[in-house]
Design a protein around this motif. Structure first.
Motif, PDB file in Angstrom:
ATOM      1  N   VAL A   1      20.883 -40.897   6.105  1.00  0.00           N
ATOM      2  CA  VAL A   1      20.804 -40.267   7.424  1.00  0.00           C
ATOM      3  C   VAL A   1      19.825 -39.100   7.317  1.00  0.00           C
ATOM      4  O   VAL A   1      19.358 -38.768   6.236  1.00  0.00           O
ATOM      5  N   TRP A   2      19.495 -38.478   8.453  1.00  0.00           N
ATOM      6  CA  TRP A   2      18.568 -37.347   8.437  1.00  0.00           C
ATOM      7  C   TRP A   2      19.270 -36.140   7.839  1.00  0.00           C
ATOM      8  O   TRP A   2      20.059 -35.483   8.502  1.00  0.00           O
ATOM      9  N   GLU A   3      18.987 -35.832   6.590  1.00  0.00           N
ATOM     10  CA  GLU A   3      19.643 -34.708   5.928  1.00  0.00           C
ATOM     11  C   GLU A   3      18.747 -33.468   6.033  1.00  0.00           C
ATOM     12  O   GLU A   3      17.522 -33.564   6.009  1.00  0.00           O
ATOM     13  N   THR A   4      19.392 -32.317   6.107  1.00  0.00           N
ATOM     14  CA  THR A   4      18.647 -31.071   6.308  1.00  0.00           C
ATOM     15  C   THR A   4      17.748 -30.734   5.119  1.00  0.00           C
ATOM     16  O   THR A   4      16.567 -30.439   5.288  1.00  0.00           O
ATOM     17  N   GLU A   5      18.303 -30.783   3.908  1.00  0.00           N
ATOM     18  CA  GLU A   5      17.578 -30.277   2.749  1.00  0.00           C
ATOM     19  C   GLU A   5      16.225 -30.955   2.544  1.00  0.00           C
ATOM     20  O   GLU A   5      15.205 -30.271   2.408  1.00  0.00           O
ATOM     21  N   PRO A   6      16.168 -32.286   2.539  1.00  0.00           N
ATOM     22  CA  PRO A   6      14.850 -32.926   2.360  1.00  0.00           C
ATOM     23  C   PRO A   6      13.876 -32.581   3.483  1.00  0.00           C
ATOM     24  O   PRO A   6      12.676 -32.460   3.240  1.00  0.00           O
ATOM     25  N   MET A   7      14.399 -32.374   4.685  1.00  0.00           N
ATOM     26  CA  MET A   7      13.498 -32.031   5.790  1.00  0.00           C
ATOM     27  C   MET A   7      12.946 -30.623   5.627  1.00  0.00           C
ATOM     28  O   MET A   7      11.809 -30.356   5.999  1.00  0.00           O
ATOM     29  N   VAL A   8      13.761 -29.740   5.040  1.00  0.00           N
ATOM     30  CA  VAL A   8      13.276 -28.385   4.762  1.00  0.00           C
ATOM     31  C   VAL A   8      12.127 -28.457   3.750  1.00  0.00           C
ATOM     32  O   VAL A   8      11.103 -27.787   3.905  1.00  0.00           O
ATOM     33  N   TYR A   9      12.295 -29.290   2.718  1.00  0.00           N
ATOM     34  CA  TYR A   9      11.213 -29.452   1.730  1.00  0.00           C
ATOM     35  C   TYR A   9       9.917 -29.874   2.409  1.00  0.00           C
ATOM     36  O   TYR A   9       8.861 -29.284   2.183  1.00  0.00           O
ATOM     37  N   LEU A  10      10.006 -30.910   3.248  1.00  0.00           N
ATOM     38  CA  LEU A  10       8.781 -31.407   3.883  1.00  0.00           C
ATOM     39  C   LEU A  10       8.189 -30.348   4.813  1.00  0.00           C
ATOM     40  O   LEU A  10       6.968 -30.163   4.848  1.00  0.00           O
ATOM     41  N   ALA A  11       9.056 -29.629   5.519  1.00  0.00           N
ATOM     42  CA  ALA A  11       8.570 -28.579   6.428  1.00  0.00           C
ATOM     43  C   ALA A  11       7.828 -27.502   5.634  1.00  0.00           C
ATOM     44  O   ALA A  11       6.750 -27.044   6.042  1.00  0.00           O
TER      45      ALA A  11
END
Lengths: 207, 264
Positions: free
Chosen positions: A175-185
């Motif tokens: 699912v869309w997890e916060t931590e990996p999205m923070v890395y990409l951001a």
């Protein structure tokens, strides 16, 4: 703040790079120790794979941060950029070997299929392949032989590598997890600092 | 139990430890990490648990778990448990056949499916508060799958009550399907005449089908299902071939005439 940065800069000048190599080796050494001593929980293979992958991404982020840190905060860690880059390759290699050895248990046929069929594995593998020329040329001899301009151009490959790494991490999740999205951001933000906004403005008449 | 899979297969199964079974879980109500459920599920109160049985049944109502299970025949079933993420365990469940419960409720003619729903307790479920997926978590079976003697409602493991992270106080166990079908901490069972909505299918229909039978020949886009890592296996030898229907070939006749690569 600027005094604090001056002190770090002074300290950085004194610290030899081998100290940084050594420090960055400690996490993987600890993980390997935990792996053999049973300290990684119920699913040690997955845990080891995940931790080494995430550490490698952390180092890539750190490597990308060095230029903006100097540009915006006058914090100079340039001396350690190669160490950080080389160690990110070491971690990504350990991550890959973990997949081959303790996750897939050398099931070559299935691995070969997975590399082509599972987009997140395809992307991860592609990022790894792109890192090889950077790792190979991470020495003074290559820099001299290639010439600084060509070398710099080649090493800009780290930009797509970082994005691929971030995307790989997001795609591993169900699912869309916060931590990996923070890395990409963070990766995208660090890349954005390199964009030269409106370069023509400087030569505009009257300036 | 004699009905718990083929006897020959059972004898070779080595159960995972209580520690392994209760510290490595998917239970998104308590977080998406494997140790989140064991870390966070402790505050869920399961005393006085009630289950609503409704829809196309003769005896609908809300029942206390104690009353509901009082006259069920409890057995131990040593089952393989195969997660869609391509890992597996072997678990000694305690429970009773779902068919017994459904017969007690009185399934009306015309009912074709059974829908299940998990409790939603935001006060004690951090994953619910973070809305990591849509809650309540829902699952479903075709009626003949639900009535199959391998399908059980589990209330325990190793003769102990289920740990909260394992789906206390009562959960479904369908051993030939991927683990996410075996819905946890059930509060509602509904008999219906249409295929019910199921959570993972709803989240990503391309990746998770309604049936979700363990099938080494039908790949999940994300994971090859040809093999699986056995939790508790050695570092260099944990991976083994995945068996069709997770090693329960007796269910194959439920799917006669279906193309399982399409209805996956």
């Amino acid at each position: 703040m600027s005094k604090f940065i001056d002190r770090i800069n002074q300290l950085a000048r004194k610290v030899p790079t081998w100290v940084v190599y050594l420090l960055l080796t400690l996490p993987v050494a600890l993980l390997l120790f935990q792996l053999v001593s049973g300290g990684l929980g119920v699913d040690p293979a997955k845990r080891f794979e995940h931790e080494t992958g995430e550490l490698s991404l952390k180092l890539i982020v750190l490597g990308l941060a060095i230029t903006p840190l100097r540009k915006f905060l006058k914090l100079n860690l340039f001396k350690f950029r190669r160490a950080v880059g080389v160690m990110s390759f070491v971690y990504v290699s350990v991550h890959l070997f973990a997949w081959v050895l303790i996750d897939m248990n050398l099931r070559w046929a299935q691995m070969y299929e997975d590399i082509w069929k599972r987009p997140y594995i395809t992307i991860g593998m592609f990022a790894f392949v792109l890192m090889i020329p950077l790792a190979v040329t991470s020495n003074n001899l290559s820099l001299r032989k290639m010439g600084a301009a060509t070398w710099r151009k080649l090493h800009k490959l780290v930009y797509p590598i970082a994005v691929l790494g971030g995307v790989h991490y997001i795609m591993v999740q169900k699912v869309w997890e916060t931590e990996p999205m923070v890395y990409l951001a963070v990766i995208l933000a660090l890349l954005a600092t390199r964009i030269k906004w409106a370069p023509k403005a400087r030569t505009a008449p009257g300036v | 139990g004699a009905l718990g899979g083929s006897v020959a297969a059972q004898e070779s199964l080595e159960p995972n430890t209580w520690e392994e079974i209760t510290s490595y879980n998917n239970f998104y109500e308590f977080g998406t990490g494997k140790s989140d459920p064991s870390d966070n599920a402790g505050d869920m109160v399961t005393d006085g648990w009630e289950i609503t049985i409704d829809g196309m049944v003769d005896n609908p109502g809300t029942f206390s778990l104690t009353d509901l299970t009082a006259d069920m025949t409890m057995e131990e079933r040593l089952y393989r448990f195969r997660c869609v993420e391509a890992w597996s365990m072997v678990i000694p469940w305690n429970g009773f056949e779902l068919a017994d419960l459904l017969n007690k409720a009185g399934v009306q003619s015309g009912a074709t499916h059974v829908a299940f729903e998990t409790a939603v307790l935001p006060d004690v479920m951090p994953g619910v508060r973070q809305r990591v997926i849509d809650f309540p978590y829902v699952e479903g079976l075709r009626l003949d799958e639900a009535m199959h003697p391998l399908t059980i409602m589990a209330t325990g493991v190793y003769d102990r009550p289920l740990a909260n992270q394992s789906g206390a106080p009562i959960r479904l166990v369908v051993p030939w399907k991927y683990g996410f079908k075996s819905i946890k901490s059930i509060v509602r069972i509904t008999l219906t005449d249409e295929q019910p909505k199921t959570s993972w299918n709803d989240i990503n229909a391309r990746e998770y089908g309604f049936y979700s039978n363990v099938n080494p020949e039908v790949d999940h886009p994300r994971w090859s299902q040809a093999s699986e890592r056995v939790i508790g296996g050695g570092l260099f030898s944990a991976r083994q071939d995945t068996l069709m229907f997770n090693g329960y070939p007796e269910v194959a006749s439920l799917y006669d005439g279906m193309d399982l690569s399409i209805e996956f």
